[in-house]
Design a protein around this motif. Structure first.
Motif, PDB file in Angstrom:
ATOM      1  N   UNK A  40       0.524  -1.163  -0.135  1.00  0.00           N
ATOM      2  CA  UNK A  40       0.142  -0.044  -0.156  1.00  0.00           C
ATOM      3  C   UNK A  40       0.881   1.238   0.047  1.00  0.00           C
ATOM      4  N   UNK A  41       0.463   2.417  -0.259  1.00  0.00           N
ATOM      5  CA  UNK A  41       1.238   3.494  -0.331  1.00  0.00           C
ATOM      6  C   UNK A  41       1.543   3.969   0.941  1.00  0.00           C
ATOM      7  N   UNK A  42       2.863   4.847   1.264  1.00  0.00           N
ATOM      8  CA  UNK A  42       2.974   5.308   2.543  1.00  0.00           C
ATOM      9  C   UNK A  42       2.210   6.618   2.743  1.00  0.00           C
ATOM     10  N   UNK A  43       2.194   7.440   1.731  1.00  0.00           N
ATOM     11  CA  UNK A  43       1.653   8.823   1.798  1.00  0.00           C
ATOM     12  C   UNK A  43       0.300   8.789   0.984  1.00  0.00           C
ATOM     13  N   UNK A  44      -0.790   9.519   1.654  1.00  0.00           N
ATOM     14  CA  UNK A  44      -2.056   9.254   0.855  1.00  0.00           C
ATOM     15  C   UNK A  44      -2.103  10.223  -0.323  1.00  0.00           C
ATOM     16  N   UNK A  45      -1.169  11.202  -0.595  1.00  0.00           N
ATOM     17  CA  UNK A  45      -1.032  12.235  -1.703  1.00  0.00           C
ATOM     18  C   UNK A  45       0.130  12.801  -1.765  1.00  0.00           C
ATOM     19  N   UNK A  46       0.470  13.191  -2.951  1.00  0.00           N
ATOM     20  CA  UNK A  46       1.892  13.864  -3.352  1.00  0.00           C
ATOM     21  C   UNK A  46       1.983  15.142  -2.704  1.00  0.00           C
ATOM     22  N   UNK A  47       3.024  15.616  -2.224  1.00  0.00           N
ATOM     23  CA  UNK A  47       3.014  17.068  -1.823  1.00  0.00           C
ATOM     24  C   UNK A  47       3.749  17.784  -3.062  1.00  0.00           C
ATOM     25  N   UNK A  48       3.416  19.154  -2.855  1.00  0.00           N
ATOM     26  CA  UNK A  48       3.590  19.968  -4.381  1.00  0.00           C
ATOM     27  C   UNK A  48       5.009  19.860  -4.914  1.00  0.00           C
ATOM     28  N   UNK A  49       5.826  19.639  -3.966  1.00  0.00           N
ATOM     29  CA  UNK A  49       7.620  19.452  -4.624  1.00  0.00           C
ATOM     30  C   UNK A  49       7.984  17.944  -4.874  1.00  0.00           C
ATOM     31  N   UNK A  50       6.757  17.064  -4.913  1.00  0.00           N
ATOM     32  CA  UNK A  50       7.053  15.814  -4.869  1.00  0.00           C
ATOM     33  C   UNK A  50       8.047  15.483  -6.260  1.00  0.00           C
TER      34      UNK A  50
END
Length: 510
Positions: A40-50
């Motif tokens: 499963x993913x660690x982060x629910x969504x990407x941050x802007x600077x991903x």
């Protein structure tokens, strides 16, 4: 978003040692013991600077071992860098992750899909690994508690029970050996590698295993399973530092089958090139023609695989294989003669078991009647149950399979004596002979490379219960493992949630 994939453990019932060399086949059965990988993913969504990041987070958890490791994954090279770990890390898991990510990147060529893959990776990979209790030995804990060596005691364990380590012991040189997990010889590293590879490749969109649970993977959609097999074999070989026969990984991917190994040269680039060139290595591996052979095979109906743990000391498969190879070099004529006889006996056993499967299809009533009658008799009385031609054919094949297996055991013992290794030790011989003389027992032997680790039997009808009781009475722990011909499968969810009700009523042995 979560993907759960599982892969089975194995039992090599015929073809030990011979399967190391093409074109000799081995008969390998997959089992009810399974490894599960949850991604499963660690982060629910990407941050802007991903998109500025060159690295993704990876977290690997093994709850049964109380182990956790954190890594950074290079988006460019698909390689891992360890950032923190509780206890030691697992090279099989690490190679499975690296090879799977590199394979996904190689296989996906569409620009939009490549961007989507990178986005998915940048959300991180949270990987949880679970193994059925059947892979691990709980014999010492059972004995320490003064409990009987019975399947019922094993059934009382909570699912995915915490695993204890063998204590530190001094080896022959006086050095202290690192504690190891006590195992039952079902190919845990292969099943674990295959489950991680399958889960990651499906999660990353490189394969679609959605229909895999419906039938044996030998007959399911070829391309996806062949892709999983190529990556799992590669990762497993690199992790263990040598190119073995690969039957354990093949069983983990395809399920029960007749296996002939791949040419070792297929993985030559993986051995030579360093990790920084992993994408190139994987690109080479997936474009090569893998020449392993797999033919559907499983036990005929109304037959049961039973495994036992004698607890008479462990055996090192690599050192036993090394000794046999040394004997082949020192006495090539005798070795070739023994291998030829073994090959013929293996072929007869396979043909008789296939004949029994065919008889069950063509003449079910006769087949069922004979097998159920023979399950209550010793082999010396099996000929008495046949009352027509079809039943006589069933009895004839049962006895021919038994005779072929006795010949296999004979030549394996001869090879062991000549090579100076305990392929079928005397203690096992006595146990196996006694087992084969019981009511309803077709076969009894040592699986794979042999040694002290395990014994197996194939019984008719309901005869396995009496064999399990007999084994328990002489200090052999009957395991809960049975044949399950499925290979890699997608699961509906976390297997622990399906076992909660069982775990509540279970007794902890620790």
């Amino acid at each position: 978003m979560e993907v759960v994939a599982s892969a089975p453990g194995k039992v090599l019932v015929a073809g030990g040692y011979l399967v190391l060399e093409r074109p000799n086949p081995g008969l390998v059965l997959s089992t009810t013991a399974r490894f599960y990988a949850i991604v499963r993913p660690i982060h629910d969504e990407l941050s802007p600077d991903s998109w500025a990041w060159a690295w993704a987070d990876v977290k690997v958890t093994s709850p049964q071992l109380s182990r956790e490791a954190a890594y950074k994954l290079s988006i460019k090279n698909s390689t891992l860098q360890l950032t923190s770990a509780r206890e030691s890390t697992n090279p099989f898991v690490e190679q499975a992750i690296q090879f799977s990510v590199a394979a996904a990147k190689v296989s996906i060529t569409d620009k939009e899909k490549k961007d989507a893959l990178d986005k998915l990776l940048l959300r991180g990979l949270n990987i949880t690994i679970l193994g059925s209790n059947d892979f691990y030995s709980y014999r010492k804990q059972i004995e320490a508690r003064g409990l009987p060596l019975t399947p019922e005691v094993l059934l009382s364990l909570p699912p995915f029970c915490s695993i204890t380590f063998n204590s530190e012991v001094a080896n022959g040189t006086g050095e202290i050996c690192k504690p190891e997990v006590a195992k039952t010889g079902l190919g845990s590293s292969a099943a674990m590698t295959a489950s991680v590879v399958a889960a990651l490749l499906h999660y990353l969109g490189a394969v679609n295993l959605s229909c895999s649970g419906q039938s044996s993977s030998v007959t399911a959609t070829g391309r996806d399973f062949d892709f999983v097999h190529a990556i799992a074999q590669s990762a497993h070989c690199i992790a263990q530092g040598k190119i073995g026969s690969g039957f354990d990984v093949s069983a983990a991917v395809y399920g029960s089958h007749r296996y002939t190994r791949f040419s070792p040269e297929i993985l030559s680039s993986a051995q030579v090139i360093g990790g920084s060139c992993l994408p190139d290595v994987v690109a080479d591996i997936v474009t090569r023609r893998w020449d392993h052979e797999k033919t559907q095979f499983s036990l005929p109906p109304l037959m049961c695989l039973l495994l036992g743990e004698p607890g008479t000391g462990g055996s090192s498969t690599p050192s036993m294989v090394g000794s046999v190879k040394q004997w082949q070099k020192s006495d090539p004529q005798k070795a070739a003669d023994t291998w030829s006889k073994l090959g013929m006996a293996n072929s007869v056993l396979e043909n008789q078991l296939r004949s029994l499967s065919k008889l069950s299809e063509d003449h079910w009533d006769a087949y069922e009647s004979v097998v159920r009658s023979c399950s209550r008799l010793t082999f010396t009385k099996w000929t008495e149950v046949a009352t027509n031609q079809q039943q006589e054919l069933v009895v004839k094949s049962l006895l021919a399979a038994r005779d072929a297996f006795l010949e296999i055991r004979l030549h394996m013992r001869e090879m062991g004596v000549a090579a100076g290794v305990p392929i079928e030790p005397e203690s096992q011989t006595q146990l196996l002979d006694a087992t084969m003389n019981m009511e309803g027992v077709l076969l009894a032997g040592v699986p794979g490379a042999g040694g002290f680790d395990a014994v197996f039997s194939v019984t008719l009808g309901e005869a396995s219960g009496a064999v399990a009781n007999a084994w328990s009475s002489v200090g052999v722990l009957p395991l809960l493992v049975r044949e399950d011909s499925r290979g890699v499968s997608l699961e509906a969810g976390d297997p622990r949630t399906e076992e909660v009700s069982t775990a509540v009523s279970s007794i902890q042995i620790g």
